[in-house]
Design an enzyme around this catalytic site. Sequence first.
Site, PDB file in Angstrom:
ATOM      1  CE  LYS A  71      71.891  44.846  21.592  1.00 19.64           C
ATOM      2  NZ  LYS A  71      72.669  45.192  20.533  1.00 19.64           N
ATOM      3  CG  ASP A 107      72.496  47.251  17.357  1.00 20.57           C
ATOM      4  OD1 ASP A 107      72.939  48.063  17.461  1.00 20.57           O
ATOM      5  OD2 ASP A 107      72.257  46.114  17.981  1.00 20.57           O
TER       6      ASP A 107
HETATM    7  P1  NAP Z   1      77.236  37.387  21.070  1.00 17.31           P
HETATM    8  O1  NAP Z   1      75.627  37.292  20.576  1.00 17.31           O
HETATM    9  O2  NAP Z   1      77.742  36.643  22.076  1.00 17.31           O
HETATM   10  O3  NAP Z   1      77.747  36.609  19.618  1.00 17.31           O
HETATM   11  C1  NAP Z   1      79.121  36.339  19.666  1.00 17.31           C
HETATM   12  C2  NAP Z   1      79.711  35.526  18.337  1.00 17.31           C
HETATM   13  O4  NAP Z   1      81.144  35.263  18.458  1.00 17.31           O
HETATM   14  C3  NAP Z   1      78.832  34.235  18.068  1.00 17.31           C
HETATM   15  O5  NAP Z   1      78.766  33.949  16.744  1.00 17.31           O
HETATM   16  C4  NAP Z   1      79.920  33.182  18.683  1.00 17.31           C
HETATM   17  O6  NAP Z   1      79.936  31.971  18.035  1.00 17.31           O
HETATM   18  C5  NAP Z   1      81.138  33.924  18.409  1.00 17.31           C
HETATM   19  N1  NAP Z   1      82.356  33.411  19.076  1.00 17.31           N
HETATM   20  C6  NAP Z   1      82.930  33.645  20.373  1.00 17.31           C
HETATM   21  N2  NAP Z   1      83.759  32.991  20.795  1.00 17.31           N
HETATM   22  C7  NAP Z   1      84.191  32.353  19.482  1.00 17.31           C
HETATM   23  C8  NAP Z   1      85.402  31.754  19.362  1.00 17.31           C
HETATM   24  N3  NAP Z   1      86.174  31.426  20.220  1.00 17.31           N
HETATM   25  N4  NAP Z   1      85.412  31.165  18.039  1.00 17.31           N
HETATM   26  C9  NAP Z   1      84.783  31.188  17.185  1.00 17.31           C
HETATM   27  N5  NAP Z   1      83.558  32.276  17.258  1.00 17.31           N
HETATM   28  C10 NAP Z   1      83.453  32.750  18.590  1.00 17.31           C
HETATM   29  O7  NAP Z   1      77.597  38.811  20.780  1.00 17.31           O
HETATM   30  P2  NAP Z   1      76.967  40.036  19.889  1.00 17.31           P
HETATM   31  O8  NAP Z   1      76.109  40.794  21.086  1.00 17.31           O
HETATM   32  O9  NAP Z   1      76.731  39.537  18.684  1.00 17.31           O
HETATM   33  O10 NAP Z   1      78.405  41.103  19.852  1.00 17.31           O
HETATM   34  C11 NAP Z   1      79.496  40.585  19.165  1.00 17.31           C
HETATM   35  C12 NAP Z   1      80.474  41.663  18.954  1.00 17.31           C
HETATM   36  O11 NAP Z   1      80.014  42.933  18.149  1.00 17.31           O
HETATM   37  C13 NAP Z   1      81.190  42.072  20.191  1.00 17.31           C
HETATM   38  O12 NAP Z   1      82.336  42.440  19.788  1.00 17.31           O
HETATM   39  C14 NAP Z   1      80.330  43.556  20.521  1.00 17.31           C
HETATM   40  O13 NAP Z   1      80.976  44.565  21.335  1.00 17.31           O
HETATM   41  C15 NAP Z   1      79.924  44.041  18.962  1.00 17.31           C
HETATM   42  N6  NAP Z   1      79.157  44.854  18.803  1.00 17.31           N
HETATM   43  C16 NAP Z   1      79.323  46.216  18.186  1.00 17.31           C
HETATM   44  C17 NAP Z   1      78.237  47.053  18.053  1.00 17.31           C
HETATM   45  C18 NAP Z   1      78.757  48.414  17.485  1.00 17.31           C
HETATM   46  O14 NAP Z   1      77.932  49.315  17.532  1.00 17.31           O
HETATM   47  N7  NAP Z   1      79.900  48.527  16.836  1.00 17.31           N
HETATM   48  C19 NAP Z   1      77.058  46.937  18.200  1.00 17.31           C
HETATM   49  C20 NAP Z   1      76.780  45.572  18.862  1.00 17.31           C
HETATM   50  C21 NAP Z   1      77.682  44.769  18.917  1.00 17.31           C
HETATM   51  P3  NAP Z   1      79.207  30.598  18.475  1.00 17.31           P
HETATM   52  O15 NAP Z   1      77.682  30.813  18.067  1.00 17.31           O
HETATM   53  O16 NAP Z   1      79.734  29.515  17.980  1.00 17.31           O
HETATM   54  O17 NAP Z   1      79.253  30.798  20.091  1.00 17.31           O
END
Ligand code: NAP
Length: 283
Positions: A71, A107
Amino acid sequence: MILNGSSDVFAVWGCPVKHSASPPMHNAALEHCGINGVYVPFEVQPDHLAAAVAGVRALGIRGVNVTVPHKEAVVPFLDALTPEAEHLGAVNTLYWDNGLLCGDTTDGRGYIAALRSCNLVPVAGATVVVLGAGGSARSVASALAGIGCKVVVANRTLAKAEGLLSLGASDIGGYDSPAVLRALADAALVVNTTTLGMSPNVGVIPEIDIDRLADNCVVSDLIYRPDRTELLMRAESRGLRVQNGLEMLVQQGAISFERWLGVSAPVHVMRQAVQESIQGGVK
Ligand code: NAP
């Protein structure tokens, strides 16, 4: 769907991409609208991203969704961005405008539209707590700030949360920081944007105490597989209103579809296709 020499091609790029529900959702929409086109998934490795964009130009691909991890990385290869995409520094939709390959981000608007579809949009001035500070948190926090909410971000890694201050967050902190604990007690909406709750972290919830939330607080989760994360199950058993990420997926897809084709997206058809693909176990 019968393809011929005039068919348009749409795509989603991710790495991995196999789990994506976007192909069934968009193909159902194309078919319903009688559009001569097909939407296909491509697993694009990060070091092939420039070649993939060149492929869009060379092959006249009509529209692309980009997902993790592309992205932000795709931005330098585009000709122009919408103001919202420029603000975020990230896109999820590539489209053509007067011969220019442009990037948009749907989004955040998709998230607000999902809340709106269930009458869950917080009023301007309400406190919302965004859990997480990754790519989706940036879109969601910026969109919520854009409708006048007071956005407080809780994240494990503070340095990442700091980046959200320039996108409209009014405060940030760790999960047990005074700023976050205060905001949780006040919040009209708490939204989980972390990966906690989905495979391989099914059953795990971000470190917040559901009992601190007000009785009228809405709890939303961007995760839609599983249908109910542990966070949503606990919120529901406390009697709070909840929403999972399925409607956001549908609404952000609908905005992309309209951007590419200039016709109203058949949201009900897209929603049904996503539900069926999830039930059918599209991995
Ligand atoms: P990302 O950029 O990888 O961000 C992941 C987040 O999760 C970060 O803030 C990370 O914290 C946190 N995290 C991961 N493991 C953790 C742990 N063990 N303890 C505490 N925090 C933790 O991911 P993303 O792209 O934003 O996506 C996040 C979620 O949203 C996913 O489940 C994705 O499938 C979902 N999503 C859904 C849609 C939809 O249309 N419904 C659209 C986009 C995304 P740190 O910064 O500390 O690493």
